[in-house]
Enzyme design. Sequence first.
Site, PDB file in Angstrom:
ATOM      1  NE  ARG A  73      -3.649   0.029   2.355  1.00 50.27           N
ATOM      2  CZ  ARG A  73      -4.137   0.445   3.614  1.00 50.27           C
ATOM      3  NH1 ARG A  73      -3.939  -0.347   4.591  1.00 50.27           N
ATOM      4  NH2 ARG A  73      -4.952   1.625   3.670  1.00 50.27           N
ATOM      5  CG  HIS A 122      -9.020   6.038  11.116  1.00 48.50           C
ATOM      6  ND1 HIS A 122      -9.833   5.683  10.107  1.00 48.50           N
ATOM      7  CD2 HIS A 122      -9.599   6.309  12.136  1.00 48.50           C
ATOM      8  CE1 HIS A 122     -11.000   5.447  10.800  1.00 48.50           C
ATOM      9  NE2 HIS A 122     -10.962   5.793  12.078  1.00 48.50           N
ATOM     10  CB  SER A 195     -19.081   3.088   3.713  1.00 53.48           C
ATOM     11  OG  SER A 195     -18.025   2.734   4.624  1.00 53.48           O
TER      12      SER A 195
END
Length: 254
Positions: A73, A122, A195
Amino acid sequence: MTQDPRMLSAARALARSRRLVVFTGAGVSKESGIATFREPETGLWAQYDPMELATHEAYVRRPEFVWSWYEHRFGAVAAASPNPAHTAIAELERLLPQVSVVTQNIDGLHQRAGSNDVIELHGSMFRFKCLSGEHTGFVLDDFADQDEKPPRCPQCGELLRPDVVWFGEALPADAIDRAQALCADCDVLLVVGTSGVVYPAAAMPLLAAEAGATVIDVNPERDAIAAAAELFLQGPGGEVLPELVVAVREHLAG
Ligand code: BJW
């Protein structure tokens, strides 16, 4: 000039805003080529079990596996650039008196696009800490010459981990406190690409709505936030937000 009534209402609310908060999730970076988490087929959690990758227990169990997933990532983010959604959000800072960005993303793309006040709920994939959490603030250069993977903490020799928030872990206190205070005091909350299922971050739109703010949601899908939002602008952030910025400019120009 746009004729879409919802776009016009959103532009009007933004043009009047004195304290705007932009709350973002993985969808804002999708057009930069970075995968979201929960979208069917393309989302990271469609391919991987989050409990095997995004928990402290998973890292203790299989540190090499989790580290290699993060390395993959890191590579995707290093190759990525901010997209028109990030740029439009940064542009709002030049048009409105006060703009803060509260993001769940760890990719640093808002900062690279030029946003100056970014709260990372986060954590960040550019910072590292030791597994005990005692030694923090390391960057890649601090252990670049180590061959071991995962690398070891330069201070205590414990495994290093990305300074991100895994499931079951508390969010950084300064970040969540400031985000909650901003959301409870904003006049408009512009939500982009989330979401809205991961708490406590997902409570931001509720906090803002309870405080009387106009909540605007930008998303190609009618996700959980859309139901609570006063205005839902359906479409990808990279298309909707530049159009919105043009409409705000037009509104401000009278
Ligand atoms: C586009 C688009 C385009 C696509 N343009 N949009 C209350 C109720 C129930 C559960 C809980 C609760 N409180 C806490 C919990 C437990 C848990 C939780 O919420 N679980 C739920 C999933 C059920 N929460 C936690 O564990 C949190 N910690 C905690 O609560 O600690 C308590 C504690 C206190 C004191 C001491 C100790 C503990 C921590 C949550 C950490 C989340 N971590 C991750 C990984 C981060 C690191 C990493 O990236 O590696 O964060 S998981 C993942 O989800 C990541 C994201 O930030 C987060 C949110 O996802 P996001 O951004 O919304 O992405 P998606 O994929 O879900 O959605 C993308 C959206 O984009 C979609 O809507 C698309 O349609 C849209 N889109 N293209 C615009 N072009």
